[in-house]
Design a protein around this motif. Sequence first.
Motif, PDB file in Angstrom:
ATOM      1  N   GLU A 242       0.826  -1.203   0.000  1.00 31.14           N
ATOM      2  CA  GLU A 242       0.000   0.000   0.000  1.00 31.14           C
ATOM      3  C   GLU A 242       0.864   1.257   0.000  1.00 31.14           C
ATOM      4  O   GLU A 242       0.549   2.245  -0.668  1.00 31.14           O
ATOM      5  N   ALA A 243       1.970   1.210   0.738  1.00 33.73           N
ATOM      6  CA  ALA A 243       2.896   2.340   0.734  1.00 33.73           C
ATOM      7  C   ALA A 243       3.497   2.532  -0.653  1.00 33.73           C
ATOM      8  O   ALA A 243       3.709   3.657  -1.111  1.00 33.73           O
ATOM      9  N   TYR A 244       3.764   1.418  -1.325  1.00 35.82           N
ATOM     10  CA  TYR A 244       4.310   1.472  -2.680  1.00 35.82           C
ATOM     11  C   TYR A 244       3.335   2.161  -3.632  1.00 35.82           C
ATOM     12  O   TYR A 244       3.719   3.020  -4.441  1.00 35.82           O
ATOM     13  N   VAL A 245       2.046   1.806  -3.536  1.00 34.66           N
ATOM     14  CA  VAL A 245       1.033   2.423  -4.395  1.00 34.66           C
ATOM     15  C   VAL A 245       0.935   3.927  -4.106  1.00 34.66           C
ATOM     16  O   VAL A 245       0.833   4.746  -5.029  1.00 34.66           O
ATOM     17  N   SER A 246       0.987   4.284  -2.838  1.00 35.35           N
ATOM     18  CA  SER A 246       0.929   5.707  -2.468  1.00 35.35           C
ATOM     19  C   SER A 246       2.122   6.472  -3.035  1.00 35.35           C
ATOM     20  O   SER A 246       1.979   7.605  -3.519  1.00 35.35           O
ATOM     21  N   GLU A 247       3.298   5.860  -2.963  1.00 37.07           N
ATOM     22  CA  GLU A 247       4.505   6.485  -3.522  1.00 37.07           C
ATOM     23  C   GLU A 247       4.343   6.678  -5.031  1.00 37.07           C
ATOM     24  O   GLU A 247       4.714   7.725  -5.585  1.00 37.07           O
ATOM     25  N   LEU A 248       3.808   5.677  -5.700  1.00 35.21           N
ATOM     26  CA  LEU A 248       3.604   5.780  -7.142  1.00 35.21           C
ATOM     27  C   LEU A 248       2.642   6.905  -7.485  1.00 35.21           C
ATOM     28  O   LEU A 248       2.865   7.670  -8.432  1.00 35.21           O
ATOM     29  N   ALA A 249       1.562   7.008  -6.712  1.00 38.46           N
ATOM     30  CA  ALA A 249       0.573   8.060  -6.975  1.00 38.46           C
ATOM     31  C   ALA A 249       1.214   9.433  -6.871  1.00 38.46           C
ATOM     32  O   ALA A 249       0.949  10.325  -7.693  1.00 38.46           O
ATOM     33  N   GLY A 250       2.069   9.601  -5.872  1.00 33.87           N
ATOM     34  CA  GLY A 250       2.757  10.877  -5.732  1.00 33.87           C
ATOM     35  C   GLY A 250       3.724  11.142  -6.866  1.00 33.87           C
ATOM     36  O   GLY A 250       3.865  12.276  -7.346  1.00 33.87           O
ATOM     37  N   ALA A 251       4.393  10.078  -7.315  1.00 35.29           N
ATOM     38  CA  ALA A 251       5.384  10.233  -8.379  1.00 35.29           C
ATOM     39  C   ALA A 251       4.733  10.574  -9.720  1.00 35.29           C
ATOM     40  O   ALA A 251       5.287  11.342 -10.519  1.00 35.29           O
ATOM     41  N   TYR A 252       3.561  10.007  -9.986  1.00 30.60           N
ATOM     42  CA  TYR A 252       2.894  10.220 -11.280  1.00 30.60           C
ATOM     43  C   TYR A 252       1.938  11.409 -11.282  1.00 30.60           C
ATOM     44  O   TYR A 252       1.450  11.811 -12.346  1.00 30.60           O
ATOM     45  N   ALA A 253       1.659  11.967 -10.132  1.00 28.69           N
ATOM     46  CA  ALA A 253       0.710  13.077 -10.055  1.00 28.69           C
ATOM     47  C   ALA A 253       1.215  14.291 -10.830  1.00 28.69           C
ATOM     48  O   ALA A 253       2.386  14.654 -10.748  1.00 28.69           O
ATOM     49  N   GLU A 254       0.319  14.898 -11.578  1.00 26.98           N
ATOM     50  CA  GLU A 254       0.634  16.109 -12.322  1.00 26.98           C
ATOM     51  C   GLU A 254      -0.215  17.246 -11.752  1.00 26.98           C
ATOM     52  O   GLU A 254      -1.446  17.171 -11.739  1.00 26.98           O
ATOM     53  N   GLU A 255       0.450  18.287 -11.293  1.00 21.29           N
ATOM     54  CA  GLU A 255      -0.254  19.404 -10.641  1.00 21.29           C
ATOM     55  C   GLU A 255      -1.277  20.022 -11.591  1.00 21.29           C
ATOM     56  O   GLU A 255      -0.995  20.297 -12.749  1.00 21.29           O
ATOM     57  N   GLY A 256      -2.487  20.225 -11.072  1.00 27.03           N
ATOM     58  CA  GLY A 256      -3.536  20.845 -11.868  1.00 27.03           C
ATOM     59  C   GLY A 256      -4.189  19.918 -12.862  1.00 27.03           C
ATOM     60  O   GLY A 256      -4.989  20.357 -13.699  1.00 27.03           O
ATOM     61  N   LYS A 257      -3.881  18.624 -12.774  1.00 24.30           N
ATOM     62  CA  LYS A 257      -4.464  17.683 -13.724  1.00 24.30           C
ATOM     63  C   LYS A 257      -4.909  16.388 -13.054  1.00 24.30           C
ATOM     64  O   LYS A 257      -6.005  15.884 -13.329  1.00 24.30           O
ATOM     65  N   SER A 258      -4.077  15.844 -12.178  1.00 25.17           N
ATOM     66  CA  SER A 258      -4.309  14.499 -11.652  1.00 25.17           C
ATOM     67  C   SER A 258      -5.356  14.463 -10.544  1.00 25.17           C
ATOM     68  O   SER A 258      -5.556  15.440  -9.819  1.00 25.17           O
TER      69      SER A 258
END
Length: 230
Positions: free
Chosen positions: A163-179
């Motif tokens: 679950e921590a891995y998925v959270s890290e991925l979400a942060g890494a792929y997040a694009e400001e103003g879009k995601s």
Amino acid sequence: MNTPLDAFVKTDGNREAFDRIANITQSHEKPEKLFLVGPEQSGKTTLVRARQLDRDLLSTKRVLYRPCAELPEAMRANVYDGFFEDLGTHEVLFLDDFDGFYKDEEMGPKLCQLLLAERERRGLDTVITSREPLSAYDLTLFEGMLDDFEEIAMDALDAEGLEAYVSELAGAYAEEGKSPVLSSEAITYIAHDLGEKPDMMRKAVSFLMTQYEGEPGVELSRDFVAMTLA
């Protein structure tokens, strides 16, 4: 500033391996000879690749990563001389997936033996990753060059780690103003209901965070994620 190693999820089952790899460019009394053992998808390749990419401003040691299977093929292809010179002279060498040597009966074991002998002569650090422990192999093929390697176990991520891995991925792929944002239930679903394969999780999170066309910042529910990924 974040480094490639910062994204690696650490748990009790991989902490020793992480610490040894993260600190390998620091001074030590004798060369490190590590045989990193863990099941498929336990993060071995992720860890050594991250360490190779991580710039160490406090050390002058050069770090090189190579898949084991690539070396015999490079020999057959007569690649440039510098390819093999780098293998024998870089202060830290990560050799990924020992099977790549072992299964190439024609050239793999001998090439591995010669490479390790040269690195031992120079007093350099070498890390080899493997899905199987040393005891699973016929080490007579390597004429003792692996006898003093230290085996370090690396467990697959547990439930909390996934679950921590998925959270890290979400942060890494997040694009400001879009995601969008993944709800805790959506994170749990991705971590446990997609087969618990990190590669699959990575693709799923990348798709959700970068291809979402709705309102930015919306929290995605478990049901929405399950329907989208179906």
